[in-house]
Structures are given as C-alpha cells and as structure tokens.
Design a protein around this motif. Sequence first.
Motif, PDB file in Angstrom:
ATOM      1  N   ALA A   1       3.804  15.925   4.819  1.00 33.52           N
ATOM      2  CA  ALA A   1       3.521  15.554   3.426  1.00 33.52           C
ATOM      3  C   ALA A   1       2.440  14.470   3.436  1.00 33.52           C
ATOM      4  CB  ALA A   1       4.772  15.036   2.732  1.00 33.52           C
ATOM      5  N   VAL A   2       1.468  14.593   2.541  1.00 33.86           N
ATOM      6  CA  VAL A   2       0.356  13.644   2.480  1.00 33.86           C
ATOM      7  C   VAL A   2       0.235  13.099   1.063  1.00 33.86           C
ATOM      8  CG1 VAL A   2      -2.121  13.308   2.818  1.00 33.86           C
ATOM      9  CG2 VAL A   2      -0.868  14.895   4.295  1.00 33.86           C
ATOM     10  N   TRP A   3       0.281  11.772   0.932  1.00 32.15           N
ATOM     11  CA  TRP A   3       0.102  11.106  -0.350  1.00 32.15           C
ATOM     12  C   TRP A   3      -1.259  10.428  -0.382  1.00 32.15           C
ATOM     13  CZ3 TRP A   3       4.825  11.625   1.835  1.00 32.15           C
ATOM     14  CH2 TRP A   3       5.922  11.934   1.008  1.00 32.15           C
ATOM     15  N   GLU A   4      -1.962  10.590  -1.473  1.00 36.07           N
ATOM     16  CA  GLU A   4      -3.249   9.905  -1.641  1.00 36.07           C
ATOM     17  C   GLU A   4      -3.002   8.456  -2.037  1.00 36.07           C
ATOM     18  OE1 GLU A   4      -7.523  10.684  -3.894  1.00 36.07           O
ATOM     19  OE2 GLU A   4      -5.705  11.678  -4.610  1.00 36.07           O
ATOM     20  N   ARG A   5      -3.735   7.527  -1.405  1.00 36.83           N
ATOM     21  CA  ARG A   5      -3.567   6.100  -1.693  1.00 36.83           C
ATOM     22  C   ARG A   5      -4.909   5.466  -2.065  1.00 36.83           C
ATOM     23  NH1 ARG A   5       1.361   6.935  -2.947  1.00 36.83           N
ATOM     24  NH2 ARG A   5       2.920   6.858  -1.281  1.00 36.83           N
ATOM     25  N   GLU A   6      -4.815   4.202  -2.522  1.00 38.78           N
ATOM     26  CA  GLU A   6      -6.009   3.508  -3.005  1.00 38.78           C
ATOM     27  C   GLU A   6      -6.903   3.099  -1.832  1.00 38.78           C
ATOM     28  OE1 GLU A   6      -2.924   0.586  -1.885  1.00 38.78           O
ATOM     29  OE2 GLU A   6      -2.916   2.391  -3.165  1.00 38.78           O
ATOM     30  N   ASN A   7      -8.164   2.798  -2.149  1.00 33.09           N
ATOM     31  CA  ASN A   7      -9.114   2.350  -1.132  1.00 33.09           C
ATOM     32  C   ASN A   7      -8.591   1.097  -0.442  1.00 33.09           C
ATOM     33  OD1 ASN A   7     -10.950   4.383  -1.640  1.00 33.09           O
ATOM     34  ND2 ASN A   7     -12.145   3.189  -3.096  1.00 33.09           N
TER      35      ASN A   7
ATOM     36  N   GLN B   1      -9.588   2.340   8.466  1.00 29.19           N
ATOM     37  CA  GLN B   1      -8.548   3.349   8.302  1.00 29.19           C
ATOM     38  C   GLN B   1      -7.439   3.234   9.345  1.00 29.19           C
ATOM     39  OE1 GLN B   1      -8.443   5.255   5.574  1.00 29.19           O
ATOM     40  NE2 GLN B   1     -10.283   4.122   4.985  1.00 29.19           N
ATOM     41  N   ALA B   2      -7.749   2.662  10.509  1.00 33.85           N
ATOM     42  CA  ALA B   2      -6.728   2.448  11.548  1.00 33.85           C
ATOM     43  C   ALA B   2      -6.642   0.961  11.854  1.00 33.85           C
ATOM     44  CB  ALA B   2      -7.075   3.244  12.802  1.00 33.85           C
ATOM     45  N   GLN B   3      -6.454   0.179  10.805  1.00 31.09           N
ATOM     46  CA  GLN B   3      -6.537  -1.279  10.907  1.00 31.09           C
ATOM     47  C   GLN B   3      -5.528  -1.855  11.892  1.00 31.09           C
ATOM     48  OE1 GLN B   3      -6.385  -3.257   7.146  1.00 31.09           O
ATOM     49  NE2 GLN B   3      -6.570  -5.294   8.006  1.00 31.09           N
TER      50      GLN B   3
END
Length: 298
Positions: A93-99, A253-255
């Motif tokens: 499952a993939v949820w879109e998140r804010e910048n 993105q991979a902080q």
Amino acid sequence: MRKTGLYMGVGLLAIAGLFEPADVRADAEMPFVALGADLNSEQKKTVLELLDISEEELENDHVISVTNADEHEYLDDYLSASVIGTRALSSVAVWERENGHGVQVTTHNISYCTTGMYQNALVTAGLENADVVVAGPFNLSGTAALVGAIKAYSEMNGQAIDPENIEVATEELVVTGELSESIGAQPAEELVGAVKDVIVAEEITDSAEIKNVITETAEKMEIQLSEEDSDKIAKLMEGIGKLDLDVDKLKEQAQGLYDKLSKLDLDLGVTKEQAQGFFAKLSDWFQSVVDKLAGLFR
C-alpha cells in the motif's frame, strides 16, 4: 548478464502496459494498493489487516494486481526462478505525502528485505514523499514486493517510471540483500548508500574510479569486502552512474540513512559545485603567493 532488451519488442510492450498511468488519481488519504494476484480469500484478508485497510475501504480505481509474470520480468536477471517462485503473494500500500516527508517504509511478514533496503531501492527508482507498507500473508523474502510498490506509486502519481530506473532499483535491492548475508543488514544498507552518494554527487562513470570509491568507502567504514561482493557493488554502481539522479533528492527522500552516514563522518559525497569552489579557493591562494613573491623581487 543484465537485460538490455527491456525497452525493446515484447518487453517494451509489457512494461508500458504495467506502468500505464491511471485515469483517476488518489487523494492524499486513500492509498493505492498492489495486491499479489495469487492471494486466496483468507490470505487477502490477512494482508489487508496488516495493511490496515478494510475490504470496504478499497476503491476499485485504487487497487491493482501484481502477477508472478510481473515479478519475473524484473527479477529473473538477479534471482533464480526457484527463489522468485510461481505465485505472487507480496502486497503493498502506498500513501502520497507532502513535500519533505521522504520515502518511509514499514514491513509485515517480510523476512529478507529490510525497510532500509526497500527505501534505498525505491528512491533510486524515483519514488518521492510516500509512505509504503509491504505485507505478506506469511513470512516471505519480500524481493518481489518492490515491483508492487513501484507499480502502485506509478498509478498514484500518474507518471510512468523509467524502466532503466526500475531495473537498477531491482538490482540494488537484490545486491544489498546478498551483501547483508556477508556483512550484516545495516552495514550493507549504509555501504551501498554511501557509495551511491559519491557516485551520483561526483558523476562517476569510470569502472576503475567506481572500484576505488568502493574500496575507500569500505575501509573508512571498517568493512571487509570479498572480491565477489565488491564486483557486485561495482556493477550496480555502473548502472546507477548512468541514471539521471540528483544527490540532494536522494538525501531528502532517504533522510534517515544519510543522517546516519553524516554521523559516521566519512567525508563522502562532495558535489561538483563544492569541488569547483574548493579549487577556486586553491587557485586564489596560489595567485596570492605568486603576487607576494613578485612583490619581494620588485
């Protein structure tokens, strides 16, 4: 040997169909779900519970299937058919998140691939700002779930992901997994991430330079690499070096991974701009020395 025909013939048609953008886009709250096509009703129920999604909440335009053929399309070059298996069971499952959110991964019943391995590979594929949950009906290796995650993200985002990015991301997941069996999961994630940082930041494509970066990075991290593992990483990095990746975006993105690397103080990943700035300062310093010497002679 890597496939070179992913863009050609039947392979191209298969990929185009697999990652065709959906007509209806998800809102921020509703995830896109990629379900293993071979789940039976009981297994599907288990997976949905692990994904924290009820059958009633599923919307037809937000649910897609991942078949065993899809899995073989991307994994055949790196894993034996017996490892890939004959059934597609991994679901995502993939949820879109804010910048600024980055790519965050959670797993359930995944015994081989760690969250860090998924995160590294998904960011290489081009995912941004998303929560990704991977689940199996029982313990699975999880390698095939990468295909579902990329497919679900592509549908949610409405943009097809470059097949070359997908292929390299798949190779990255497999290589990191194999490396973890030799040196441990966390060192494998950090080593691959650190080397990737340098390769992308300094735009290195030369094979000998890539090998030097791997050797120096492993030494700084006090990791003993076999020649075979070093060669696998080098081959992966040659593919990564050909992609149009942005080092700042990778770190954003991979902080979590890159925060760990910064604490290790490896002095890695100098950008081209930083290098140019350093050499400019060095040139100015030499010029000042020359001017002073010229003044003495006058």
